[in-house]
Design an enzyme around this catalytic site. Structure first.
Site, short mmCIF file in Angstrom:
data_model
loop_
_atom_site.label_atom_id
_atom_site.label_comp_id
_atom_site.label_asym_id
_atom_site.label_seq_id
_atom_site.Cartn_x
_atom_site.Cartn_y
_atom_site.Cartn_z
N GLU A 145 118.73 19.79 -41.98
CA GLU A 145 118.01 20.80 -42.75
C GLU A 145 116.44 21.01 -42.68
O GLU A 145 116.49 19.42 -43.31
CB GLU A 145 118.79 21.57 -43.95
CG GLU A 145 118.06 23.20 -43.67
CD GLU A 145 118.69 23.88 -45.03
OE1 GLU A 145 118.74 24.79 -45.39
OE2 GLU A 145 119.44 23.10 -46.66
N ASP A 178 117.99 27.43 -41.50
CA ASP A 178 117.51 28.27 -42.59
C ASP A 178 116.82 29.59 -41.94
O ASP A 178 115.33 29.67 -41.80
CB ASP A 178 117.65 27.90 -43.86
CG ASP A 178 117.03 28.39 -45.23
OD1 ASP A 178 117.45 30.06 -45.07
OD2 ASP A 178 118.14 28.54 -46.86
N HIS A 181 113.01 29.52 -45.00
CA HIS A 181 112.61 28.63 -44.48
C HIS A 181 111.88 29.05 -43.20
O HIS A 181 110.68 28.77 -43.46
CB HIS A 181 113.18 27.47 -44.36
CG HIS A 181 114.18 26.77 -45.99
ND1 HIS A 181 113.14 26.37 -47.54
CD2 HIS A 181 115.09 26.42 -46.22
CE1 HIS A 181 113.63 25.66 -47.72
NE2 HIS A 181 115.15 26.39 -47.87
N HIS A 204 121.66 29.05 -42.17
CA HIS A 204 121.73 29.67 -43.56
C HIS A 204 121.28 31.21 -43.51
O HIS A 204 120.17 31.37 -42.09
CB HIS A 204 121.00 29.18 -44.76
CG HIS A 204 122.17 28.03 -45.29
ND1 HIS A 204 121.31 27.23 -46.20
CD2 HIS A 204 123.08 27.92 -45.63
CE1 HIS A 204 122.33 26.33 -46.65
NE2 HIS A 204 123.97 27.20 -46.50
N ARG A 210 114.17 35.52 -49.58
CA ARG A 210 114.96 34.79 -50.40
C ARG A 210 116.20 35.65 -51.31
O ARG A 210 117.71 35.93 -51.32
CB ARG A 210 114.95 33.40 -50.76
CG ARG A 210 115.65 32.58 -50.88
CD ARG A 210 115.03 31.21 -51.40
NE ARG A 210 115.63 30.02 -50.70
CZ ARG A 210 115.55 28.80 -50.98
NH1 ARG A 210 114.69 28.75 -51.77
NH2 ARG A 210 115.96 27.88 -50.56
N GLU A 239 122.71 31.92 -48.22
CA GLU A 239 122.39 30.74 -49.19
C GLU A 239 121.00 32.20 -49.86
O GLU A 239 120.32 32.04 -49.54
CB GLU A 239 121.14 29.35 -48.98
CG GLU A 239 121.07 28.75 -49.97
CD GLU A 239 121.17 27.17 -50.10
OE1 GLU A 239 121.02 26.66 -49.63
OE2 GLU A 239 119.53 27.69 -49.08
#
Length: 275
Positions: A145, A178, A181, A204, A210, A239
């Site tokens: 990741e 993700d 990110h 993710h 977030r 997530e």
């Protein structure tokens, strides 16, 4: 139609009995739950029984990387411990029936290198390869990741994840993206996913803040389009984490339980046109 499955990371269900989280995720219609990578603190056999009870899959193990679990530490004993930890996560995954484990070479929030980049990437490849061979024996994938620059300095973009995956050179080691990110680091999230092709092993989803998808400013439509066009057939796992400088501090935010869990699956099904 798509073969993508949906999961929710139990990491955010702070101080809650694991059965309640599994029951919630199953009840809202997810395919799977993702679990925190703390094998020595969790009863794997109990969790597996609960998954069977609620007819839910385990998607992946969300491994936790601390200063004692740093694959690129200049201390060889710490690197060895990190590999040992990954192997324990493999055993945990096997018991739960999970398909993969997230891998980031550095400790979370470590932002300074201890030596030159080439040496550290060599250590990362070496450690991931050793753990990857063990995982391969058990039918488990390792998913490298990319984290944003505020949580790591080493692997920030999917192109860097892919380069490390190629250096490891194992069929069961691939990339993981993700969107939280990626919204910081990638120029084009959809194209970044496309760039790794069939080496994309896990995804993710979280919005730019977030929070649950739809509560920030990421446009998920081109991302979903890219994943479908790539024939991605893995999990899209939520997530989502609290709005804190250290989201892993254990703070409890009620919206991340029923509200965001329910809201997110509805968003995903509409996004990917699943009924």
């Amino acid at each position: 139609m798509t073969n993508i499955k949906f999961a929710y990371n139990t990491l955010v269900y702070v101080d809650e009995d694991i059965e309640q989280g599994i029951k919630r995720i199953a009840g809202f219609g997810y395919d799977a739950a993702e679990f925190v990578g703390e094998p020595e603190m969790m009863d794997a056999n109990h969790i597996r029984r609960l998954l069977d009870k609620y007819k839910l899959e385990a998607s992946s193990i969300c491994a936790i990387y601390t200063p004692e679990r740093d694959l690129v530490s200049s201390n060889p004993d710490i690197r060895k411990n990190a590999v040992s930890y990954l192997k324990k996560c493999v055993d945990f995954a096997v018991t739960l029936g999970a398909k993969g484990i997230s891998v980031t070479p550095t400790a979370n929030m470590k932002i300074h290198a201890e030596t030159d980049r080439e040496t550290e990437l060599g250590w990362a490849a070496e450690g991931i390869r050793e753990a990857g061979l063990y995982a391969e024996e058990h039918g488990i994938r390792l998913c490298v990741e990319a984290w944003n620059r505020y949580e790591t300095y080493l692997i920030n973009r999917l192109e860097q994840s892919l380069a490390l995956v190629k250096a490891v050179n194992l069929q069961n080691v691939g990339c993981m993206g993700d969107t939280y990110h990626m919204n910081i680091e990638e120029t084009d999230i959809a194209e970044a996913f496309r760039s790794v092709g069939d080496k994309l092993y896990y995804v993710h989803f979280a919005d730019s803040n977030r929070a649950a998808p739809g509560r920030g400013h990421i446009n998920f439509e081109p991302i979903a389009k890219a994943l479908k066009e790539m024939n991605y057939a893995g999990y899209v796992s939520l997530e989502i984490l609290p709005p804190l400088a250290d989201p892993f501090s254990g703070a409890k935010f009620e919206e991340f339980y029923d509200l965001y869990t329910k809201e997110s699956i509805a968003f995903l099904k509409k996004l990917f046109n699943q009924s």
